[in-house]
Design a protein around this motif. Structure first.
Motif, short mmCIF file in Angstrom:
data_model
loop_
_atom_site.label_atom_id
_atom_site.label_comp_id
_atom_site.label_asym_id
_atom_site.label_seq_id
_atom_site.Cartn_x
_atom_site.Cartn_y
_atom_site.Cartn_z
N GLY A 92 0.83 -1.20 0.00
CA GLY A 92 0.00 0.00 0.00
C GLY A 92 0.86 1.24 0.00
N THR A 93 0.59 2.12 0.95
CA THR A 93 1.34 3.38 1.07
C THR A 93 1.78 3.58 2.52
OG1 THR A 93 0.09 4.39 -0.73
CG2 THR A 93 1.30 5.88 0.72
N ALA A 94 3.04 3.91 2.70
CA ALA A 94 3.58 4.24 4.02
C ALA A 94 3.75 5.75 4.10
CB ALA A 94 4.92 3.55 4.26
N THR A 95 3.21 6.34 5.16
CA THR A 95 3.25 7.79 5.33
C THR A 95 3.99 8.13 6.62
OG1 THR A 95 1.15 8.02 4.17
CG2 THR A 95 1.90 9.91 5.45
N ILE A 96 4.92 9.09 6.54
CA ILE A 96 5.67 9.56 7.71
C ILE A 96 5.43 11.06 7.82
CG2 ILE A 96 7.94 9.86 8.77
CD1 ILE A 96 7.39 7.21 6.09
N THR A 97 5.04 11.50 9.03
CA THR A 97 4.75 12.91 9.28
C THR A 97 5.69 13.43 10.37
OG1 THR A 97 2.42 12.61 8.69
CG2 THR A 97 2.99 14.60 9.94
N VAL A 98 6.32 14.57 10.13
CA VAL A 98 7.21 15.21 11.11
C VAL A 98 6.59 16.55 11.49
CG1 VAL A 98 9.52 16.11 11.55
CG2 VAL A 98 9.22 14.10 10.09
N THR A 99 6.36 16.72 12.81
CA THR A 99 5.72 17.94 13.31
C THR A 99 6.70 18.71 14.20
OG1 THR A 99 3.58 16.81 13.32
CG2 THR A 99 3.76 18.86 14.58
N PRO A 100 7.14 19.91 13.78
CA PRO A 100 8.02 20.71 14.63
C PRO A 100 7.27 21.23 15.86
CG PRO A 100 8.09 21.42 12.33
CD PRO A 100 6.91 20.53 12.47
N GLU A 101 7.97 21.25 16.99
CA GLU A 101 7.38 21.74 18.23
C GLU A 101 8.41 22.62 18.95
OE1 GLU A 101 5.88 20.00 22.57
OE2 GLU A 101 5.93 18.70 20.83
N ALA A 102 8.05 23.86 19.20
CA ALA A 102 8.94 24.81 19.89
C ALA A 102 10.29 24.92 19.17
CB ALA A 102 9.14 24.40 21.35
N VAL A 103 10.24 25.17 17.86
CA VAL A 103 11.45 25.28 17.05
C VAL A 103 11.80 26.76 16.87
CG1 VAL A 103 12.48 24.84 14.79
CG2 VAL A 103 11.00 23.12 15.86
N ALA A 104 13.08 27.08 17.05
CA ALA A 104 13.54 28.47 16.94
C ALA A 104 14.71 28.56 15.97
CB ALA A 104 13.94 29.01 18.31
N ASP A 105 14.98 29.78 15.51
CA ASP A 105 16.14 30.05 14.66
C ASP A 105 17.41 29.85 15.48
OD1 ASP A 105 18.33 31.71 13.43
OD2 ASP A 105 16.78 31.99 11.92
N SER A 106 18.35 29.04 14.96
CA SER A 106 19.56 28.73 15.72
C SER A 106 20.43 29.96 15.95
CB SER A 106 20.38 27.67 14.97
OG SER A 106 19.66 26.48 14.86
#
Length: 504
Positions: A92-106
């Protein structure tokens, strides 16, 4: 005046273009993206997914469907890339989701409002070996009725050995059946269970006692079985995975730190707590989880049971012994936590007990951990003799008399020297050269415009000065008035002179 306005307009356009370029370069430098190593795999195979976190620092949550994710599903990334492995499950189809949380400019530390990103990979089914066609059977005599099909082996042996046509294919038992040492039920039998895989080496050309017989290879021995007891369709295998993937109690802490192989835990709660919000996730998506004993807590000891039932019916119980105390209870833990040259202080929370950080090529870490109880002791384990890769640092906060403990765990990933050197010598993105070249061209164009404008303006002034002599000094009307005034003053001067002579 018009020339000045044109020059001003051109300068403003150049400034706007330059600012847009700088903003674009900054956006490129802090680009968040997710990229799989491939777009198509076969079920059961693995592939990798890379999170591009260059220019960013923060936490990223990873979820997926139709895949098993290796490693942490919640990771802290500091201005680098993070790669993890996924194993596919079914076609079938494999789906991967990445959700940023509290991400800031380095660089600036400014929070970035980044949306989650998903990638999909096509999962192809495994190729099944070709199924050989059944060998046609010889028509039976019209006077001899064919015996009805039965899941049991034929009971009447034949005197002559049937002829077998050689084949080579894989088939599976339709139930719990017997494999015979010959094509007769009077021969010795070996029992196999439903779904057992068998290799067919031959099939009888004629029916024997109403059945086509298969010659099979089982554990290195030749056996015989009626054809109706086997199937070419592989039975669906049911998982026996009854492990938990995660276990948490909202607002509370239990000991020791959760591990899927550890089934017994303890915790303490205050007198006013009557119900616990227990969150438990099974490692296998097809397994079910039931929770009992987490409400109507009584004083003293209570038992919360988490039962995981695997797809094939296998069960596994996890228990939390909950002691309900009488009177006010202060929850033991850390008040502050700092580690030199890391950003853990910013993400630290007293009720969060697991962290993951990236560290440089150092042998030990300078850790300052202060408990929220002055009488408690703090023990730090694993912060010295750090090796390349993952290091586990444990911080244990113990009450004065040892009646209560709080444990914090830090996964410190030490970057290998070769990897760090490669990152330091990493070539600059070609886009930076591209935008830098555009910026330089804009700057040169601006300088040329300014120089040209100044020179053109000076030239006009010089041309104006050269043409002054060619112009009439004054208009005719003004010249006439001027001459009349001159005559008037000459007459008055002459008159005064005459008066002066008469006086003397």
């Amino acid at each position: 005046m018009k020339l000045y306005k044109k020059m001003k307009f051109i300068v403003m356009i150049v400034i706007i273009l330059t600012c847009t370029l700088l903003i674009q370069c900054h956006v490129e430098a802090t680009n968040f993206s997710v990229k799989p190593s491939t777009t198509s795999v076969t079920e059961g195979e693995t592939f990798t997914v890379t999170i591009n976190g260059i220019g960013l620092t923060g936490k990223y949550n990873i979820t997926g469907s139709n895949v098993t994710i290796s490693g942490n599903t919640s990771t802290w990334i500091e201005n680098t890339n993070y790669t993890f492995t996924c194993t596919t499950k079914t076609a079938g189809t494999a789906t991967i989701t990445v959700t940023p949380e509290a991400v800031a400019d380095s660089t600036t530390g400014v929070d970035q409002n980044l949306a989650s990103q998903s990638v999909s990979v096509t999962v192809k089914a495994k190729e099944q070996p070709p199924v050989q066609p059944e060998v046609p059977t010889t028509p039976e005599s019209p006077t001899t009725p064919e015996k009805p099909t039965s899941p049991e082996q034929p009971t009447t042996p034949t005197a002559t050995e049937p002829k077998f046509t050689s084949v080579n294919r894989t088939m599976y038992a339709t139930g719990d059946i017997n494999l015979r040492s010959s094509w007769s039920t009077s021969s010795s039998a070996t029992k196999v269970t439903k779904g057992t895989e068998l290799t067919i080496t031959g099939t009888s050309s004629d029916k024997v006692n109403g059945y086509v017989w298969y010659r099979v290879n089982y554990n290195g021995a030749t056996k015989y079985v009626a054809s109706n007891l086997l199937t070419s369709t592989k039975p669906e295998e049911k998982s026996n995975n009854a492990n938990l993937k995660s276990l948490t109690v909202t607002g509370e802490e239990f000991l020791p730190v959760f591990d899927k192989e550890t089934t017994s835990y303890t915790m303490k709660v205050a007198e006013e707590v009557t119900k616990l919000e227990v969150k438990a996730e099974a490692e296998d998506e097809k397994a079910t989880v039931t929770i009992k004993g987490n409400d109507e807590l009584k004083e003293g000891e209570n038992t919360v049971t988490i039962t995981v039932t695997a797809e094939d019916g296998t069960t596994k119980n996890y228990e939390i012994k909950v002691t309900k105390l009488v009177g006010e209870v202060t929850k033991l833990g850390l008040q502050t936590l700092t580690i030199k040259d890391t950003s853990i202080e910013r993400m630290f929370k007293s009720d969060v007990y697991v962290y993951e950080i990236e560290i440089n090529d150092v042998e030990s870490l300078e850790i300052e951990a202060i408990a929220n109880d002055e009488t408690a002791t703090v023990e730090i384990i694993g912060n010295e003799d750090l090796k390349e890769g993952e290091n586990i640092i444990t911080i244990i906060v113990s009450a004065k008399e040892g009646k209560e403990k709080a444990t914090y765990q830090i996964k410190a990933n030490k970057i290998a020297k070769e990897v760090k050197k490669a990152e330091e010598t990493k070539p600059i993105d070609h886009k930076i050269y591209f935008y830098g070249g555009i910026g330089a061209l804009i700057l040169v164009a601006l300088i040329i415009v300014i120089v040209y404008t100044i020179r053109h303006r000076n030239q006009e002034e010089y041309e104006y000065t050269d043409n002054v002599d060619e112009l009439p000094e004054e208009l005719p009307e003004r010249q006439e008035k001027k001459e009349s005034k001159i005559d008037y003053f000459l007459d008055e001067k002459e008159e005064n002179k005459n008066r002066k002579g008469k006086h003397f």
